[in-house]
Write a protein that holds these residues in place. Structure first.
Motif, mmCIF file in Angstrom:
data_model
loop_
_atom_site.group_PDB
_atom_site.id
_atom_site.type_symbol
_atom_site.label_atom_id
_atom_site.label_comp_id
_atom_site.label_asym_id
_atom_site.label_seq_id
_atom_site.Cartn_x
_atom_site.Cartn_y
_atom_site.Cartn_z
ATOM 1 N N GLY A 171 -2.482 9.492 6.301
ATOM 2 C CA GLY A 171 -3.404 8.281 5.963
ATOM 3 C C GLY A 171 -3.730 7.183 6.877
ATOM 4 O O GLY A 171 -3.020 7.003 7.550
ATOM 5 N N ASN A 208 -6.145 2.093 1.623
ATOM 6 C CA ASN A 208 -5.167 1.544 0.699
ATOM 7 C C ASN A 208 -3.959 2.331 0.894
ATOM 8 O O ASN A 208 -3.135 2.510 0.100
ATOM 9 N N SER A 209 -4.014 3.642 1.837
ATOM 10 C CA SER A 209 -3.118 4.561 1.968
ATOM 11 C C SER A 209 -2.811 4.620 3.416
ATOM 12 O O SER A 209 -3.899 4.803 4.277
ATOM 13 N N ASP A 257 0.800 -1.167 -0.005
ATOM 14 C CA ASP A 257 0.001 0.083 -0.056
ATOM 15 C C ASP A 257 0.933 1.372 -0.205
ATOM 16 O O ASP A 257 2.181 1.234 0.396
ATOM 17 N N ALA A 258 0.360 2.425 -0.468
ATOM 18 C CA ALA A 258 1.121 3.694 -0.413
ATOM 19 C C ALA A 258 1.173 4.302 0.824
ATOM 20 O O ALA A 258 0.401 3.923 1.838
ATOM 21 N N TYR A 259 2.230 5.098 0.878
ATOM 22 C CA TYR A 259 2.468 5.960 2.196
ATOM 23 C C TYR A 259 2.026 7.347 1.837
ATOM 24 O O TYR A 259 2.329 7.984 0.955
ATOM 25 N N VAL A 260 0.842 7.839 2.629
ATOM 26 C CA VAL A 260 0.424 9.182 2.474
ATOM 27 C C VAL A 260 0.314 9.686 3.825
ATOM 28 O O VAL A 260 -0.127 9.278 4.812
ATOM 29 N N GLY A 313 6.371 2.916 0.580
ATOM 30 C CA GLY A 313 5.312 2.610 0.912
ATOM 31 C C GLY A 313 5.333 1.556 2.284
ATOM 32 O O GLY A 313 6.203 1.801 2.947
#
Length: 276
Positions: free
Chosen positions: A181, A185-186, A175-178, A258
């Motif tokens: 978040g 999914n982030s 999953d993405a790093y935000v 991520g």
């Protein structure tokens, strides 16, 4: 007859040493004029037969004082000295006025500077008071969260809890790093660990700083699977992850990586707390 007139005139002027006659008082001049007039009248009667052109009028010159060059110079010097004194007094008056004005302005400037300094001091004191209140508030919030977390840790189920946490974490790999978040999914680092421990019934604070003090501290040499790792000082940590065994941990690392599994040897943690 002419000889007699000459003798009379010589007797009248015999006391004068030079041709210039000194100044005489009015009474002496009148007296001598009277004598001379009487003599001349007698002579005129006695010599009436003589020619009229032989008699010459007697005159007297009285010299008036003259202004010499020295006296003129003294008068000029006295006038110059008087003017210089007047100029000096005028200059002194101007200087005194300027000094008084400067002193008045300096006093006003000093009062203004003192007023500004007092206002600045009050503002600094107020800012310090607010900062202390903010620190006290944050400390109280951390204490409350730590208490809640400890209570949740005590009440968390003992069996299957670690497995559910690890299973959830591995399901998020890739999953993405935000920043900020919280899924699905982030994630950021503390958003991911909060969601993972929720699977085991543990309620973690939202940010890394508070999560680093939420459980029981453990040494890095005595780690167990499921321990929460943190980077930075306890209470001010800037990153968190979960130990999954074999010298590895799982975390939402950064925007370029991520959610990944990494080796502790490459990025050693600062400390750890046990929540299960």
């Amino acid at each position: 007859m002419e000889a007699l007139i000459a003798v009379v005139l010589m007797s009248l002027t015999a006391h004068i040493p030079s041709h210039r006659k000194p100044r005489r008082s009015a009474s002496k001049i009148a007296l001598r004029a009277g004598v001379a007039g009487g003599v001349l009248s007698t002579l005129a009667v006695a010599g009436a037969s003589a020619p009229a052109s032989a008699a010459e009028p007697v005159t007297e010159t009285i010299e008036m004082p003259t202004i010499t060059a020295d006296l003129s110079t003294q008068v000029a010097e006295s006038a110059y000295a008087t003017q210089e004194a007047a100029n000096s007094w005028a200059l002194q008056a101007e200087q005194d006025q300027a000094i008084a004005k400067a002193a008045k302005q300096a006093k006003a400037d000093q009062a203004d500077a003192q007023q500004k300094a007092e206002a600045k001091k009050k503002a600094e004191a107020e800012a310090q008071r607010k900062a202390e209140e903010a620190r006290a508030s944050r400390s109280a919030q951390r204490t409350t969260l730590a208490t809640v977390s400890a209570a949740a840790n005590v009440s968390a189920p003992a069996s299957g809890s670690v497995a559910s946490v690890i299973a959830f974490l591995k399901a998020q790999l890739g999953d993405a790093y935000v920043m900020g978040g919280t899924g699905p999914n982030s994630w950021d680092c503390s958003g991911l660990t909060q969601a993972a421990f929720r699977q085991a019934g543990v309620s973690l604070p939202r940010v890394s700083q508070d999560q680093s003090t939420a459980g029981t501290p453990v040494s890095l040499s005595n780690l167990q699977v499921g321990d929460l790792l943190y980077w930075g000082a306890a209470g001010s940590a800037y990153h968190v992850g979960v130990y999954i065994g074999n010298g590895q941990y799982l975390d939402a690392a950064n925007p370029s990586k991520g959610v990944v599994i990494q080796d502790l040897s490459g990025y050693p943690a600062t400390g750890a707390v046990r929540l299960l």
